[in-house]
Scaffold this motif. Structure first.
Motif, PDB file in Angstrom:
ATOM      1  N   TRP A 172       5.064   7.965   5.322  1.00  0.00           N
ATOM      2  CA  TRP A 172       5.011   9.078   6.257  1.00  0.00           C
ATOM      3  C   TRP A 172       6.392   9.422   6.808  1.00  0.00           C
ATOM      4  N   ILE A 173       7.346   8.516   6.641  1.00  0.00           N
ATOM      5  CA  ILE A 173       8.683   8.743   7.183  1.00  0.00           C
ATOM      6  C   ILE A 173       9.388   9.893   6.463  1.00  0.00           C
ATOM      7  N   GLY A 179       2.637   2.760   5.035  1.00  0.00           N
ATOM      8  CA  GLY A 179       3.270   2.783   6.352  1.00  0.00           C
ATOM      9  C   GLY A 179       4.670   3.346   6.323  1.00  0.00           C
ATOM     10  N   LEU A 180       5.340   3.220   5.190  1.00  0.00           N
ATOM     11  CA  LEU A 180       6.691   3.780   5.056  1.00  0.00           C
ATOM     12  C   LEU A 180       6.692   5.207   4.532  1.00  0.00           C
ATOM     13  N   PHE A 182       1.942  -1.582   3.463  1.00  0.00           N
ATOM     14  CA  PHE A 182       3.405  -1.572   3.569  1.00  0.00           C
ATOM     15  C   PHE A 182       3.957  -0.239   3.068  1.00  0.00           C
ATOM     16  N   PHE A 183       3.544   0.156   1.865  1.00  0.00           N
ATOM     17  CA  PHE A 183       4.067   1.397   1.298  1.00  0.00           C
ATOM     18  C   PHE A 183       3.513   2.639   1.984  1.00  0.00           C
TER      19      PHE A 183
END
Length: 69
Positions: A52-53, A49-50, A46-47
């Motif tokens: 790279w934003i 995956g976020l 979850f973390f």
């Protein structure tokens, strides 16, 4: 620098960023989380995956160029 060239360079860098980040995040997960419970895997992905934003936002902001007045 022209906007078209800036967008071309930014697109190439964005693709490299996403592929490199996915490779690194998956490698870390395989090596560090092998025997961990499912909820640690879920939290990590979850973390990660976020995360790279943040660099992608900066890159996209750079691609747009300076604000027109």
């Amino acid at each position: 620098m022209p906007v078209r060239l800036r967008k071309f360079i930014g697109t190439i860098l964005l693709i490299v960023l996403v592929l490199g980040y996915a490779f690194i995040a998956t490698t870390v997960a395989v090596n560090a989380l092998g025997a961990s419970p499912w909820w640690i895997h879920l939290t990590y992905f979850f973390f990660s995956g976020l995360l790279w934003i943040l660099p992608a936002m900066l890159l996209i902001k750079w691609m747009a160029g300076p604000k027109q007045q």
